[in-house]
Scaffold this motif. Structure first.
Motif, PDB file in Angstrom:
ATOM      1  N   GLY A 232      -4.864  -6.071 -15.251  1.00  0.00           N
ATOM      2  CA  GLY A 232      -4.878  -5.687 -13.837  1.00  0.00           C
ATOM      3  C   GLY A 232      -4.304  -4.313 -13.577  1.00  0.00           C
ATOM      4  N   HIS A 233      -3.314  -3.884 -14.392  1.00  0.00           N
ATOM      5  CA  HIS A 233      -2.638  -2.608 -14.152  1.00  0.00           C
ATOM      6  C   HIS A 233      -2.476  -1.812 -15.445  1.00  0.00           C
ATOM      7  N   ASN A 249     -13.736  -1.519 -13.674  1.00  0.00           N
ATOM      8  CA  ASN A 249     -12.659  -1.476 -12.683  1.00  0.00           C
ATOM      9  C   ASN A 249     -12.482  -0.107 -12.038  1.00  0.00           C
ATOM     10  N   ARG A 269      -7.351   1.160  -4.014  1.00  0.00           N
ATOM     11  CA  ARG A 269      -7.661   0.135  -5.016  1.00  0.00           C
ATOM     12  C   ARG A 269      -6.880  -1.114  -4.620  1.00  0.00           C
ATOM     13  N   GLU A 271      -6.112  -5.145  -5.393  1.00  0.00           N
ATOM     14  CA  GLU A 271      -6.204  -6.205  -6.399  1.00  0.00           C
ATOM     15  C   GLU A 271      -5.631  -7.501  -5.850  1.00  0.00           C
ATOM     16  N   ILE A 310     -10.811  -7.045  -8.281  1.00  0.00           N
ATOM     17  CA  ILE A 310     -10.458  -5.636  -8.083  1.00  0.00           C
ATOM     18  C   ILE A 310     -11.503  -5.015  -7.156  1.00  0.00           C
ATOM     19  N   TYR A 312     -12.410  -1.487  -4.595  1.00  0.00           N
ATOM     20  CA  TYR A 312     -12.111  -0.167  -4.056  1.00  0.00           C
ATOM     21  C   TYR A 312     -12.648  -0.147  -2.633  1.00  0.00           C
TER      22      TYR A 312
END
Length: 341
Positions: A232-233, A249, A269, A271, A310, A312
């Motif tokens: 995720g990060h 992503n 972004r 999540e 995820i 945008y």
């Protein structure tokens, strides 16, 4: 309980007065019951790292601790006893072509001088576990690649190890066979409570079976944590490149080229994961907040039985309205990062 630990481990190879640092200050902890993945490109130091756990390689400096014992401090006889607690499966199976499947699985038991009756019972139990009970009298040349790896797994389990090391165990297999082997490793972890350390260059393997992961580059661990957090990060370029192989992503270039921005527009972004991912967040945003919203990109995937979404999103509106929108997302537990280009 910590099953495998490394403290400031360095490994340097010397050849013709030329020193090569394969590992540089490795700090690592693997807990009992983990399926811990180590990923990196060729030459990152992955295989050297895993060979330190069963002391096929010794560190130049630093400590390797397995099941509470500092391997550096053990005598040769103590090391031999410790190694019986560590099984290993290999990329190219390492089976003896002149021996039957039964005899290949029995090798660790023969070396331990187990009674024949006990040995036969254990081997047949393991062949049944890996789905090869009908292949006991076959030879490796008669097996498929997936079947050979199942034999390798059975052999690694023969001595009831606490730890299973997997060095690129699926990279020689086709995707469907890889999936079946990964499911078998999950069963090994769950039913035998064996800690698994898995070396790979395939992020799809990490996503499928691991609960924690370390990313290696040039002999160093550059990033580690839960698979969900790392996916995720991702923080470093190498990690981001690996994650991109299984999760799209980022905003597609075609969308970037046509993106229209105004003075009041900002891109974020966003999540969300777990139960929040199934809530109608987008609907609530459109209904209750005075901003124009445009979803530029969205992707949903499942990692460790947890949904990860995820997105945008472009928000267009007054600054105060956008801040209220961000506050709403924060209250929902969403991760938010503004995209500035």
């Amino acid at each position: 309980m910590t099953m495998i630990e490394m403290k400031r481990v360095y490994k340097t190879y010397k050849r013709k007065n030329v020193a090569t640092e394969a590992l540089k200050g490795i700090d690592l902890e693997i807990q009992e019951g983990d399926i811990f993945g180590v990923i990196g490109y060729s030459g990152a130091g992955k295989s050297t790292l895993v060979r330190l756990v069963n002391y096929l390689e010794r560190p130049t400096s630093g400590q390797v601790i397995v099941d509470g014992q500092v391997l550096n401090d053990l005598s040769d006889s103590q090391l031999r006893a410790m190694k019986k607690q560590i099984g290993m499966i290999f990329q190219h199976f390492n089976l003896l072509e002149s021996k039957t499947v039964f005899d290949n699985v029995a090798i660790p038991l023969v070396l331990s001088k187990k009674p024949k009756d006990e040995m036969k019972k254990r081997v047949m139990e393991l062949l049944d576990f890996v789905g090869l009970s009908d292949k006991a009298r076959s030879y490796p040349k008669e097996l498929s690649g997936g079947q050979k790896q199942r034999v390798g797994i059975a052999r690694a389990l023969a001595s009831n190890p606490k730890i299973l090391l997997c060095d690129e165990a699926t990279s020689a297999l086709d995707p469907q066979t890889t999936q079946s082997i990964l499911q078998l490793l999950k069963r090994v972890n769950k039913e035998y409570n064996i800690t698994i350390m898995l070396i790979t260059h395939e992020m799809s393997v990490i996503r499928e079976v691991c609960n924690r992961v370390a990313v290696m580059e040039a002999g160093e661990i550059i990033e580690q944590g839960s698979v969900l957090d790392v996916f995720g990060h991702p923080k470093y370029p190498t990690t981001k490149n690996f994650v991109k192989t299984v999760i799209h992503n980022s905003i597609p270039e075609s969308v970037k080229r046509t993106l229209k921005k105004t003075e009041n527009s900002r891109v974020f972004r966003v999540e969300v994961k777990g139960e929040v991912a199934s809530e109608p967040i987008v609907h609530q945003l459109m209904k209750n907040h005075e901003v124009e919203m445009n979803i530029l990109f969205a992707n949903m995937t499942e990692i460790q039985e947890t949904t990860l979404v995820i997105m945008y999103m472009q928000f267009d509106g007054e600054a105060s309205a956008i801040e209220r929108t961000l506050q709403f997302l924060n209250e929902k537990g969403a991760g938010i990062e503004e995209v500035v280009e």
